[in-house]
Write a protein that holds these residues in place. Structure first.
Motif, PDB file in Angstrom:
ATOM      1  N   LEU A  35     -10.252 -16.171 -32.777  1.00  0.00           N
ATOM      2  CA  LEU A  35     -10.559 -14.980 -33.563  1.00  0.00           C
ATOM      3  C   LEU A  35     -11.198 -15.345 -34.899  1.00  0.00           C
ATOM      4  CD1 LEU A  35      -7.423 -12.729 -32.903  1.00  0.00           C
ATOM      5  CD2 LEU A  35      -9.781 -12.315 -32.150  1.00  0.00           C
ATOM      6  N   SER A  36     -10.679 -16.393 -35.531  1.00  0.00           N
ATOM      7  CA  SER A  36     -11.246 -16.791 -36.826  1.00  0.00           C
ATOM      8  C   SER A  36     -12.691 -17.228 -36.675  1.00  0.00           C
ATOM      9  CB  SER A  36     -10.414 -17.923 -37.436  1.00  0.00           C
ATOM     10  OG  SER A  36     -10.545 -19.123 -36.690  1.00  0.00           O
ATOM     11  N   LEU A  37     -13.003 -17.929 -35.594  1.00  0.00           N
ATOM     12  CA  LEU A  37     -14.368 -18.395 -35.375  1.00  0.00           C
ATOM     13  C   LEU A  37     -15.310 -17.241 -35.062  1.00  0.00           C
ATOM     14  CD1 LEU A  37     -13.686 -21.634 -33.295  1.00  0.00           C
ATOM     15  CD2 LEU A  37     -14.538 -21.508 -35.637  1.00  0.00           C
ATOM     16  N   LEU A  38     -14.824 -16.267 -34.308  1.00  0.00           N
ATOM     17  CA  LEU A  38     -15.682 -15.159 -33.906  1.00  0.00           C
ATOM     18  C   LEU A  38     -15.850 -14.120 -35.010  1.00  0.00           C
ATOM     19  CD1 LEU A  38     -14.450 -14.574 -30.247  1.00  0.00           C
ATOM     20  CD2 LEU A  38     -16.486 -15.801 -31.011  1.00  0.00           C
ATOM     21  N   MET A  39     -14.882 -14.023 -35.908  1.00  0.00           N
ATOM     22  CA  MET A  39     -14.923 -12.968 -36.928  1.00  0.00           C
ATOM     23  C   MET A  39     -15.331 -13.509 -38.305  1.00  0.00           C
ATOM     24  SD  MET A  39     -11.507 -10.846 -35.749  1.00  0.00           S
ATOM     25  CE  MET A  39     -11.735  -9.569 -36.981  1.00  0.00           C
ATOM     26  N   VAL A  40     -14.533 -14.426 -38.859  1.00  0.00           N
ATOM     27  CA  VAL A  40     -14.822 -14.974 -40.191  1.00  0.00           C
ATOM     28  C   VAL A  40     -14.661 -16.482 -40.117  1.00  0.00           C
ATOM     29  CG1 VAL A  40     -14.268 -14.917 -42.644  1.00  0.00           C
ATOM     30  CG2 VAL A  40     -13.898 -12.874 -41.249  1.00  0.00           C
ATOM     31  N   ARG A  41     -15.787 -17.198 -40.129  1.00  0.00           N
ATOM     32  CA  ARG A  41     -15.730 -18.659 -39.976  1.00  0.00           C
ATOM     33  C   ARG A  41     -14.868 -19.329 -41.034  1.00  0.00           C
ATOM     34  NH1 ARG A  41     -21.146 -21.036 -40.666  1.00  0.00           N
ATOM     35  NH2 ARG A  41     -21.604 -19.175 -41.861  1.00  0.00           N
ATOM     36  N   PHE A  42     -14.883 -18.789 -42.240  1.00  0.00           N
ATOM     37  CA  PHE A  42     -14.165 -19.408 -43.346  1.00  0.00           C
ATOM     38  C   PHE A  42     -12.667 -19.460 -43.084  1.00  0.00           C
ATOM     39  CE2 PHE A  42     -12.458 -19.570 -47.727  1.00  0.00           C
ATOM     40  CZ  PHE A  42     -13.168 -20.663 -48.190  1.00  0.00           C
ATOM     41  N   VAL A  54     -18.040 -26.031 -38.884  1.00  0.00           N
ATOM     42  CA  VAL A  54     -18.381 -24.615 -39.047  1.00  0.00           C
ATOM     43  C   VAL A  54     -19.328 -24.363 -40.217  1.00  0.00           C
ATOM     44  CG1 VAL A  54     -16.194 -23.894 -38.016  1.00  0.00           C
ATOM     45  CG2 VAL A  54     -16.361 -24.116 -40.488  1.00  0.00           C
ATOM     46  N   ARG A  55     -19.791 -25.393 -40.899  1.00  0.00           N
ATOM     47  CA  ARG A  55     -20.678 -25.200 -42.041  1.00  0.00           C
ATOM     48  C   ARG A  55     -22.033 -24.596 -41.677  1.00  0.00           C
ATOM     49  NH1 ARG A  55     -22.403 -29.577 -45.269  1.00  0.00           N
ATOM     50  NH2 ARG A  55     -22.546 -28.186 -47.048  1.00  0.00           N
ATOM     51  N   PRO A  56     -22.715 -25.058 -40.615  1.00  0.00           N
ATOM     52  CA  PRO A  56     -24.034 -24.480 -40.292  1.00  0.00           C
ATOM     53  C   PRO A  56     -23.930 -23.025 -39.856  1.00  0.00           C
ATOM     54  CG  PRO A  56     -23.678 -26.592 -39.178  1.00  0.00           C
ATOM     55  CD  PRO A  56     -22.361 -26.161 -39.727  1.00  0.00           C
ATOM     56  N   GLU A  57     -25.065 -22.366 -39.734  1.00  0.00           N
ATOM     57  CA  GLU A  57     -25.092 -20.966 -39.310  1.00  0.00           C
ATOM     58  C   GLU A  57     -24.477 -20.782 -37.927  1.00  0.00           C
ATOM     59  OE1 GLU A  57     -25.913 -18.213 -40.945  1.00  0.00           O
ATOM     60  OE2 GLU A  57     -26.125 -19.477 -42.727  1.00  0.00           O
ATOM     61  N   GLY A  68     -22.129 -22.618 -36.803  1.00  0.00           N
ATOM     62  CA  GLY A  68     -20.922 -23.431 -36.889  1.00  0.00           C
ATOM     63  C   GLY A  68     -19.782 -22.950 -36.004  1.00  0.00           C
ATOM     64  N   ALA A  69     -19.646 -21.629 -35.863  1.00  0.00           N
ATOM     65  CA  ALA A  69     -18.578 -21.109 -35.008  1.00  0.00           C
ATOM     66  C   ALA A  69     -18.760 -21.584 -33.572  1.00  0.00           C
ATOM     67  CB  ALA A  69     -18.557 -19.584 -35.066  1.00  0.00           C
ATOM     68  N   LEU A  70     -19.992 -21.601 -33.096  1.00  0.00           N
ATOM     69  CA  LEU A  70     -20.272 -22.059 -31.733  1.00  0.00           C
ATOM     70  C   LEU A  70     -20.048 -23.565 -31.611  1.00  0.00           C
ATOM     71  CD1 LEU A  70     -23.497 -19.976 -30.978  1.00  0.00           C
ATOM     72  CD2 LEU A  70     -21.139 -19.475 -30.315  1.00  0.00           C
ATOM     73  N   ARG A  71     -20.369 -24.314 -32.646  1.00  0.00           N
ATOM     74  CA  ARG A  71     -20.131 -25.756 -32.631  1.00  0.00           C
ATOM     75  C   ARG A  71     -18.640 -26.056 -32.542  1.00  0.00           C
ATOM     76  NH1 ARG A  71     -24.422 -29.108 -34.794  1.00  0.00           N
ATOM     77  NH2 ARG A  71     -26.311 -27.849 -34.865  1.00  0.00           N
ATOM     78  N   ALA A  72     -17.845 -25.327 -33.310  1.00  0.00           N
ATOM     79  CA  ALA A  72     -16.401 -25.531 -33.265  1.00  0.00           C
ATOM     80  C   ALA A  72     -15.832 -25.131 -31.906  1.00  0.00           C
ATOM     81  CB  ALA A  72     -15.728 -24.731 -34.379  1.00  0.00           C
ATOM     82  N   LEU A  73     -16.378 -24.079 -31.313  1.00  0.00           N
ATOM     83  CA  LEU A  73     -15.925 -23.673 -29.979  1.00  0.00           C
ATOM     84  C   LEU A  73     -16.267 -24.741 -28.935  1.00  0.00           C
ATOM     85  CD1 LEU A  73     -16.745 -19.850 -29.826  1.00  0.00           C
ATOM     86  CD2 LEU A  73     -14.486 -20.915 -29.703  1.00  0.00           C
TER      87      LEU A  73
END
Length: 255
Positions: free
Chosen positions: A9-16, A117-120, A122-127
């Motif tokens: 949820l954190s990755l999909l909603m708010v990366r921070f 998760v730094r790049p635009e 980033g959420a997909l990279r972390a996933l």
């Protein structure tokens, strides 16, 4: 399941928010490892500088990247060397070595997960990182239970087999190809290399923690998760894999 859902949820909603989850996991895992070292060998980790420095490594990774992480780590090492002064000469080298090891093994490795998760994208990279490690663990468990006959490291982890490692590699590479090509738009062979690298580091991480626990004469790092041990017992394959995931994606799929 709750931790996994919170991460997704954190990755999909708010990366921070993902960095906050990593920071919390780092704090808990550092305390568990420090307590395990004290319980098993009487080693006294300089916990205060490790905790403060660990948070600095994770949080500075967002604005400053690798430079911020390395500077925070260097300061943490210096703080550990000085913090131990107050306990005198006896076992100084042992305790300082354990403190630096804890700072490197937990927050330094975990900071690479935060940097994912730094790049635009980033959420997909972390996933991709999370999928790769879960696929490796799942494939290894399934193939080990069904086909495991040849122990991989009987003196370290008797239940880990070469057949299980083969299952980890098969499922991990497939997961790497699918996740990297579909989510990051990279070539299939880059996903295969990514998946293979995560399988190797996840397996090494599992064996490393088994060695630590056997050396200390303990069964689990903690008791936070009923039936699983401590949080550190679930972080063993994730920590070195975070560094591998960041490096592989940095080289293969530059943002």
């Amino acid at each position: 399941m709750v931790l996994g859902a919170a991460i997704i949820l954190s990755l999909l909603m708010v990366r921070f928010v993902f960095i906050g989850i990593v920071a919390a996991a780092v704090a808990v895992s550092s305390v568990e490892l420090a307590n395990a070292l004290k319980r098993g060998s009487g080693t006294q980790v300089s916990l205060a500088p490790v905790l403060v420095g660990g948070q600095a490594m994770v949080w500075l990774s967002w604005p400053f990247g690798l430079r911020g992480v390395l500077v925070a780590f260097a300061i943490t090492v210096l703080a550990c060397l000085a913090w131990r002064f107050r306990h005198g000469v006896d076992h100084y080298v042992r305790d300082v070595t354990a403190s630096v090891f804890t700072a490197a093994y937990v927050p330094l490795f975990a900071a690479f997960a935060a940097m994912l998760v730094r790049p635009e994208d980033g959420a997909l990279r972390a996933l991709c990182f999370m999928i790769g490690v879960v696929a490796s663990d799942t494939g290894g468990y399934a193939f080990g239970v069904l086909f495991g006959k040849h122990p991989m490291a009987p003196r370290i982890s008797p239940k880990k087999s070469w057949e299980g490692f083969g299952g980890s590699m098969l499922v991990g590479v497939v997961a790497g190809v699918l996740s990297v090509t579909l989510m990051l738009g990279a070539d299939w062979w880059k996903g295969a290399l990514f998946g293979a690298a995560l399988v190797c580091t996840a397996t090494l991480g599992d064996l490393m923690e088994s060695l630590i626990k056997r050396d200390l004469g303990i069964k689990d790092m903690g008791n936070l998760l009923p039936g699983h041990g401590g949080l550190m017992d679930r972080m063993d394959s994730l920590l070195p894999s975070a560094a591998a995931a960041w490096m592989m994606l940095f080289w293969l799929v530059p943002s």
